[in-house]
Design a protein around this motif. Structure first.
Motif, short mmCIF file in Angstrom:
data_model
loop_
_atom_site.label_atom_id
_atom_site.label_comp_id
_atom_site.label_asym_id
_atom_site.label_seq_id
_atom_site.Cartn_x
_atom_site.Cartn_y
_atom_site.Cartn_z
N TYR A 31 11.01 1.99 -14.37
CA TYR A 31 10.76 2.56 -13.09
C TYR A 31 12.07 2.87 -12.15
O TYR A 31 13.01 2.30 -12.22
CB TYR A 31 9.95 1.50 -12.21
CG TYR A 31 8.71 0.92 -13.05
CD1 TYR A 31 7.60 1.67 -13.26
CD2 TYR A 31 8.78 -0.22 -13.79
CE1 TYR A 31 6.40 1.44 -13.78
CE2 TYR A 31 7.83 -0.66 -14.44
CZ TYR A 31 6.60 0.01 -14.60
OH TYR A 31 5.54 -0.36 -15.38
N THR A 32 11.80 3.96 -11.61
CA THR A 32 12.83 4.35 -10.46
C THR A 32 12.68 3.44 -9.25
O THR A 32 11.73 2.70 -9.16
CB THR A 32 12.66 5.78 -10.05
OG1 THR A 32 11.31 5.94 -9.16
CG2 THR A 32 12.45 6.94 -11.23
N ASP A 33 13.67 3.42 -8.33
CA ASP A 33 13.66 2.81 -7.43
C ASP A 33 12.39 2.94 -6.49
O ASP A 33 11.64 2.12 -5.81
CB ASP A 33 14.85 2.88 -6.39
CG ASP A 33 16.00 2.29 -7.07
OD1 ASP A 33 16.02 1.51 -8.01
OD2 ASP A 33 17.17 2.51 -6.73
N LEU A 34 12.20 4.42 -6.47
CA LEU A 34 10.84 4.73 -5.65
C LEU A 34 9.74 4.19 -6.23
O LEU A 34 8.73 3.70 -5.49
CB LEU A 34 10.92 6.39 -5.37
CG LEU A 34 9.42 6.73 -4.62
CD1 LEU A 34 9.54 6.43 -3.20
CD2 LEU A 34 9.58 8.20 -4.66
N GLN B 23 10.21 0.92 4.51
CA GLN B 23 11.19 1.36 3.54
C GLN B 23 10.59 2.73 2.82
O GLN B 23 11.31 3.60 2.42
CB GLN B 23 11.11 0.27 2.42
CG GLN B 23 12.09 -0.72 2.83
CD GLN B 23 12.22 -1.90 1.94
OE1 GLN B 23 11.92 -1.73 0.60
NE2 GLN B 23 11.76 -3.27 2.14
N LEU B 24 9.40 2.66 2.54
CA LEU B 24 8.72 3.88 2.01
C LEU B 24 9.19 5.25 2.81
O LEU B 24 9.25 6.56 2.22
CB LEU B 24 7.11 3.78 1.67
CG LEU B 24 7.02 2.88 0.49
CD1 LEU B 24 5.46 2.74 0.55
CD2 LEU B 24 7.41 3.88 -0.71
N LEU B 25 8.96 4.93 4.15
CA LEU B 25 8.91 6.19 5.12
C LEU B 25 10.22 6.73 5.14
O LEU B 25 10.75 7.90 5.44
CB LEU B 25 8.58 5.81 6.52
CG LEU B 25 7.22 5.68 6.67
CD1 LEU B 25 6.75 5.24 8.00
CD2 LEU B 25 6.50 7.09 6.57
N LEU C 292 5.13 0.36 -6.01
CA LEU C 292 4.49 -0.81 -6.78
C LEU C 292 4.35 -2.14 -6.08
O LEU C 292 3.47 -2.91 -5.75
CB LEU C 292 4.81 -1.05 -8.19
CG LEU C 292 4.72 0.05 -9.14
CD1 LEU C 292 5.50 -0.10 -10.35
CD2 LEU C 292 3.06 -0.03 -9.50
N ALA C 293 5.44 -2.26 -5.26
CA ALA C 293 5.55 -3.45 -4.29
C ALA C 293 4.78 -3.39 -3.18
O ALA C 293 4.07 -4.19 -2.67
CB ALA C 293 7.02 -3.61 -3.81
N TYR C 294 4.58 -2.04 -2.64
CA TYR C 294 3.82 -1.55 -1.39
C TYR C 294 2.27 -1.92 -1.99
O TYR C 294 1.47 -2.34 -1.27
CB TYR C 294 4.03 -0.20 -0.93
CG TYR C 294 3.06 0.17 0.15
CD1 TYR C 294 3.29 -0.27 1.28
CD2 TYR C 294 2.17 1.13 -0.20
CE1 TYR C 294 2.24 0.11 2.28
CE2 TYR C 294 1.42 1.81 0.99
CZ TYR C 294 1.49 1.38 2.32
OH TYR C 294 0.81 1.80 3.24
#
Length: 183
Positions: free
Chosen positions: A102-105, A130-132, A110-112
């Motif tokens: 998986y990429t960092d994004l 972090q996603l924003l 997935l964590a979200y």
């Protein structure tokens, strides 16, 4: 264009049903208003195209594994395959944090997904921030709606006893994520 490709993918996946076809559709036919509302929301999520479909499919498959909905894992795996997720990405979902598939994004998505799906939801504000930094607010809204909707879908399918139909047979298929407190 992206929406039409997704609609074609959904149609293709649904034509792969091999068994238990009446499980889901039989329930919706008993309550047509609920079936219509469900179909409308499903279509609106498909037509929402700010977020890369691969990220939505990845998040939805993660929810299906966490909730342990076998039907959702079946259709979700087939849709994930058609959206371009690799076999490793599909099978390593329970270990995404330590996987290099998986990429960092994708790991952040997935964590979200885990945080939003957990009861109670834990750590959502930090992950949202972090996603924003990588997604627009519209993309995040679409991701959150997809995660919440998959939770609804998975739980109602479990409640009604909807069984897998074989849509992912012959493909990489995600497995239920057994929780530590289960025996």
């Amino acid at each position: 264009m992206r929406a039409m490709r997704r609609i074609r993918q959904y149609v293709k996946v649904f034509t792969r049903m091999r068994r238990n076809r009446a499980d889901l559709f039989g329930w919706w036919l008993r309550r047509p208003q609920v079936g219509f509302g469900t179909a409308t929301y499903e279509l609106m999520l498909i037509l929402s195209n700010r977020l890369e479909p691969r990220l939505k499919e990845l998040a939805e498959l993660k929810v299906a594994g966490m909730v342990e909905c076998e039907y959702c894992l079946d259709i979700g795996s087939a849709l994930a395959n058609s959206a371009g997720l690799t076999e490793r990405q599909i099978t390593e979902l329970p270990r995404f944090r330590t996987s290099d598939a998986y990429t960092d994004l994708e790991k952040l998505v997935l964590a979200y997904t885990e945080a939003v799906t957990a009861t109670p939801a834990v750590g959502v504000p930090e992950l949202r921030e972090q996603l924003l930094t990588q997604l627009s607010k519209a993309q995040l809204a679409e991701l959150a709606a997809a995660i919440a909707w998959e939770n609804q879908r998975a739980r109602i399918n479990i409640a009604l006893g909807v069984r897998p139909t074989g849509m992912a047979e012959g493909m990489a298929c995600a497995l239920p994520e057994r929780r530590a407190n289960q025996t």
